[in-house]
Design a protein around this motif. Structure first.
Motif, mmCIF file in Angstrom:
data_model
loop_
_atom_site.group_PDB
_atom_site.id
_atom_site.type_symbol
_atom_site.label_atom_id
_atom_site.label_comp_id
_atom_site.label_asym_id
_atom_site.label_seq_id
_atom_site.Cartn_x
_atom_site.Cartn_y
_atom_site.Cartn_z
ATOM 1 N N SER A 15 0.847 -1.192 0.000
ATOM 2 C CA SER A 15 0.000 0.000 0.000
ATOM 3 C C SER A 15 0.881 1.239 0.000
ATOM 4 C CB SER A 15 -0.909 0.008 1.227
ATOM 5 O OG SER A 15 -1.821 -1.066 1.162
ATOM 6 N N THR A 16 0.398 2.306 -0.647
ATOM 7 C CA THR A 16 1.199 3.509 -0.742
ATOM 8 C C THR A 16 0.336 4.736 -0.965
ATOM 9 O OG1 THR A 16 3.132 4.494 -1.826
ATOM 10 C CG2 THR A 16 1.612 3.294 -3.238
ATOM 11 N N ASP A 17 0.863 5.885 -0.572
ATOM 12 C CA ASP A 17 0.259 7.181 -0.860
ATOM 13 C C ASP A 17 1.137 7.844 -1.916
ATOM 14 O OD1 ASP A 17 -1.629 6.782 1.125
ATOM 15 O OD2 ASP A 17 -0.502 7.887 2.638
ATOM 16 N N VAL A 18 0.522 8.299 -3.008
ATOM 17 C CA VAL A 18 1.270 8.911 -4.103
ATOM 18 C C VAL A 18 0.627 10.229 -4.506
ATOM 19 C CG1 VAL A 18 2.085 6.689 -4.988
ATOM 20 C CG2 VAL A 18 -0.047 7.654 -5.855
ATOM 21 N N LYS A 19 1.394 11.033 -5.225
ATOM 22 C CA LYS A 19 0.857 12.281 -5.759
ATOM 23 C C LYS A 19 0.263 12.019 -7.131
ATOM 24 C CE LYS A 19 4.646 14.355 -5.638
ATOM 25 N NZ LYS A 19 5.880 15.065 -5.668
ATOM 26 N N GLY A 21 -0.213 12.153 -10.873
ATOM 27 C CA GLY A 21 0.800 12.320 -11.907
ATOM 28 C C GLY A 21 2.004 11.411 -11.735
ATOM 29 N N ASP A 22 2.169 10.814 -10.549
ATOM 30 C CA ASP A 22 3.278 9.879 -10.322
ATOM 31 C C ASP A 22 3.042 8.571 -11.075
ATOM 32 O OD1 ASP A 22 4.503 11.653 -8.615
ATOM 33 O OD2 ASP A 22 4.100 10.513 -6.782
ATOM 34 N N ASN A 23 4.122 7.823 -11.264
ATOM 35 C CA ASN A 23 4.024 6.441 -11.725
ATOM 36 C C ASN A 23 4.086 5.557 -10.489
ATOM 37 O OD1 ASN A 23 4.073 7.368 -14.355
ATOM 38 N ND2 ASN A 23 6.233 6.946 -14.648
ATOM 39 N N VAL A 24 3.315 4.481 -10.492
ATOM 40 C CA VAL A 24 3.255 3.574 -9.349
ATOM 41 C C VAL A 24 3.588 2.164 -9.811
ATOM 42 C CG1 VAL A 24 1.757 2.594 -7.577
ATOM 43 C CG2 VAL A 24 1.481 4.977 -8.246
ATOM 44 N N ASP A 25 4.480 1.503 -9.079
ATOM 45 C CA ASP A 25 4.822 0.104 -9.344
ATOM 46 C C ASP A 25 4.309 -0.761 -8.205
ATOM 47 O OD1 ASP A 25 6.199 0.658 -11.707
ATOM 48 O OD2 ASP A 25 8.122 0.889 -10.677
ATOM 49 N N GLY A 76 -7.548 3.262 -5.160
ATOM 50 C CA GLY A 76 -8.411 2.143 -4.792
ATOM 51 C C GLY A 76 -7.628 0.962 -4.274
ATOM 52 N N VAL A 77 -8.306 -0.167 -4.197
ATOM 53 C CA VAL A 77 -7.711 -1.412 -3.717
ATOM 54 C C VAL A 77 -7.300 -2.232 -4.936
ATOM 55 C CG1 VAL A 77 -8.058 -3.532 -2.402
ATOM 56 C CG2 VAL A 77 -9.124 -1.390 -1.640
ATOM 57 N N TYR A 78 -6.011 -2.501 -5.046
ATOM 58 C CA TYR A 78 -5.464 -3.301 -6.136
ATOM 59 C C TYR A 78 -5.158 -4.698 -5.605
ATOM 60 C CZ TYR A 78 -5.104 0.759 -9.139
ATOM 61 O OH TYR A 78 -5.412 1.844 -9.920
ATOM 62 N N THR A 79 -5.705 -5.701 -6.293
ATOM 63 C CA THR A 79 -5.535 -7.086 -5.852
ATOM 64 C C THR A 79 -4.841 -7.887 -6.932
ATOM 65 O OG1 THR A 79 -7.540 -6.942 -4.515
ATOM 66 C CG2 THR A 79 -6.729 -9.159 -5.032
ATOM 67 N N CYS A 80 -3.773 -8.540 -6.537
ATOM 68 C CA CYS A 80 -3.049 -9.454 -7.414
ATOM 69 C C CYS A 80 -3.557 -10.869 -7.129
ATOM 70 C CB CYS A 80 -1.554 -9.373 -7.131
ATOM 71 S SG CYS A 80 -0.582 -10.638 -7.990
ATOM 72 N N ILE A 97 -3.551 -0.895 -1.043
ATOM 73 C CA ILE A 97 -4.394 0.294 -1.214
ATOM 74 C C ILE A 97 -3.522 1.426 -1.754
ATOM 75 C CG2 ILE A 97 -5.805 2.027 -0.050
ATOM 76 C CD1 ILE A 97 -6.455 -0.191 2.036
ATOM 77 N N ILE A 98 -3.984 2.023 -2.857
ATOM 78 C CA ILE A 98 -3.302 3.181 -3.438
ATOM 79 C C ILE A 98 -4.149 4.418 -3.140
ATOM 80 C CG2 ILE A 98 -2.434 4.265 -5.547
ATOM 81 C CD1 ILE A 98 -0.977 1.669 -4.756
ATOM 82 N N ASN A 99 -3.578 5.354 -2.393
ATOM 83 C CA ASN A 99 -4.229 6.624 -2.080
ATOM 84 C C ASN A 99 -3.507 7.742 -2.819
ATOM 85 O OD1 ASN A 99 -6.213 5.832 -0.098
ATOM 86 N ND2 ASN A 99 -4.495 5.407 1.271
ATOM 87 N N ILE A 100 -4.270 8.736 -3.252
ATOM 88 C CA ILE A 100 -3.687 9.908 -3.885
ATOM 89 C C ILE A 100 -3.611 11.013 -2.828
ATOM 90 C CG2 ILE A 100 -3.851 11.553 -5.790
ATOM 91 C CD1 ILE A 100 -3.654 8.604 -6.710
ATOM 92 N N LYS A 101 -2.395 11.480 -2.521
ATOM 93 C CA LYS A 101 -2.269 12.514 -1.497
ATOM 94 C C LYS A 101 -2.318 13.897 -2.131
ATOM 95 C CE LYS A 101 2.739 11.939 -1.322
ATOM 96 N NZ LYS A 101 3.855 11.610 -0.481
#
Length: 107
Positions: A15-19, A21-25, A76-80, A97-101
């Protein structure tokens, strides 16, 4: 009787908080019985993700899901889900969980 090792995720997405426009891995790696093929499926909030170049991609060589230029609606919630196909289906799943800060709230 033949023993088949159950599929299980050994590297879970974090899980992470990102801005915006960022790329998320998101990394997801599983182990399975060496006799069987493994496949991966990603969902966001229970809906299967459609991969699209330069938008959202799954790299099976590195086991990384990349979301490019993330937007508020991508939170949202990303499930692998890692699985071996029938007739010896076995699966495991892990979520992040990916949150946009920094989102502005209008009053």
């Amino acid at each position: 009787m033949i023993y088949i090792e159950r599929t299980r995720i050994v590297e879970k997405p974090q899980s992470t908080d990102v801005k915006e426009g960022d790329n998320v891995d998101l990394k997801c790696r599983a182990v399975k019985d060496e006799q069987l093929e493994i496949k991966y499926l990603w969902k966001r909030d229970e809906a299967t993700i459609d991969y699209s170049p330069n938008v959202i991609e799954w790299d099976s060589s590195t086991n990384v899901l990349t979301i490019y230029n993330i937007k508020v609606e991508d939170a949202g919630v990303y499930t692998c889900i890692a699985y071996t196909p029938e007739p010896r289906r076995s699966e495991d799943s892990a979520s992040a969980i990916i949150n946009i800060k920094g989102m502005l709230t209008l009053i």
